[in-house]
Design an enzyme around this catalytic site. Structure first.
Site: not given
Ligand SMILES: [Zn+2]
Ligand SMILES: [Zn+2]
Length: 304
Positions: A62, A64, A66-67, A142, A270
């Site tokens: 996805h 966000h 951090d990914h 999410h 995570h």
């Molecule tokens: Zn994340």
């Molecule tokens: Zn996320």
């Protein structure tokens, strides 16, 4: 033949305590698949001696940061180092725009083709398939559209039993149908059952990557009996309300999913920046599902 996950990042949101945002490399029979690509992924690949030029498929759960914030660095480095092979990226559709605008404004004409594949965030689908492997999306719940990935080996052909093949003097042109499970019938009409001439192949192996998600039992049916399950575990149980608000899971909830799915092993990751020590998260997960490990960076988990 190898089937192994290397953890490159296990932090949620931000790099902290030597932990990097989410990234993993799945090594299956000499092929490397990158799963998520948080900031610092390239540095982590160098640290853990991952030959990143061998990556041809990247799966992004996805959008966000951090990914995926490490993806541009990886794309650029591959370009600078002279890559010519196609790089396939599987993601939500907007990632293509995010990448292309950066290439446009740096006036970069990539030396290799980037091929984007769109993931439908509403219905599970086969994203990638070849003769050995199938990768399916897993719909997660999410704050923004998010998918997990199920990597499954396809069932293999039966193995010839060299001893009995020799004993019965079976001709080579019968081998293919024996491998597919047929009995042998000779030109003289003699019949030999398949079980006498072949051996069971190795069981197909599977790995499920369940990225950011609220506790959602809907996942279970898609990952039933999986050999290794990665499930996010952002919080301890005392933050269950916070987990719900932010569409994340606790370690105990990850373990519930593993138990309900009949997974053989669970990896949790995570982790929230609030936890310096991760052992309380591990303890809470193990209380529900004993065969749990922390997704610690640099660790490799092999499925036999
Ligand atoms: Zn994340
Ligand atoms: Zn996320």
């Amino acid at each position: 033949m190898i089937f192994e996950v290397t953890i490159l990042g296990s932090s949620s949101a931000t790099p902290i305590y030597q932990r990097h945002p989410t990234a993993q490399v799945l090594h299956i029979n000499e092929r490397l698949f990158l799963i998520d690509c948080g900031e610092g992924t390239l540095i982590q690949m160098n640290r853990y001696k991952i030959k990143f030029h061998r990556i041809n498929q990247v799966f992004i759960s996805h959008l966000h940061g951090d990914h995926y914030l490490g993806l541009m660095g990886l794309i650029s480095t591959m370009h600078l180092q002279g890559r010519t092979a196609e790089l396939h990226i599987y993601s939500q559709p907007e990632l293509e725009e995010i990448v292309m605008i950066q290439l446009k404004h740096s006036q970069t004409d990539l030396r290799y083709p980037l091929v984007f594949h769109t993931i439908d965030p509403n219905s599970p689908a086969v994203l990638f398939e070849d003769e050995e492997l199938r990768v399916k999306s897993i719909i997660l719940s999410h704050r923004i559209p998010c998918t997990g990935f199920l990597f499954s080996e396809k069932p293999r052909q039966r193995k010839l039993n060299k001893e009995t093949i020799r004993k019965y003097d079976i001709p080579v042109d019968a081998f293919d149908s024996l491998k597919q499970g047929s009995d042998y019938t000779g030109p003289d009409g003699r019949k030999i059952p398949n079980a006498e001439l072949t051996l069971d192949p190795k069981k197909p192996r599977s790995y499920a990557f369940c990225s950011d998600t609220i506790y959602d039992e809907g996942i279970v049916q898609h990952i039933h009996g999986v050999d290794l399950l990665y499930h996010e575990s952002t919080f301890l149980s005392d933050k269950e309300d916070r987990a719900k608000e932010t569409f994340h899971s606790t370690a105990a909830q990850a373990a519930q999913i593993a138990r309900k799915a009949g997974a053989k092993k669970l990896l949790i990751g995570h982790f929230s920046a609030r936890y310096k020590s991760l052992y309380p998260l591990l303890d809470e997960a193990k209380a529900v599902f004993e065969n749990t490990s922390l997704a610690t960076e640099g660790d490799r988990f092999t499925i036999e």
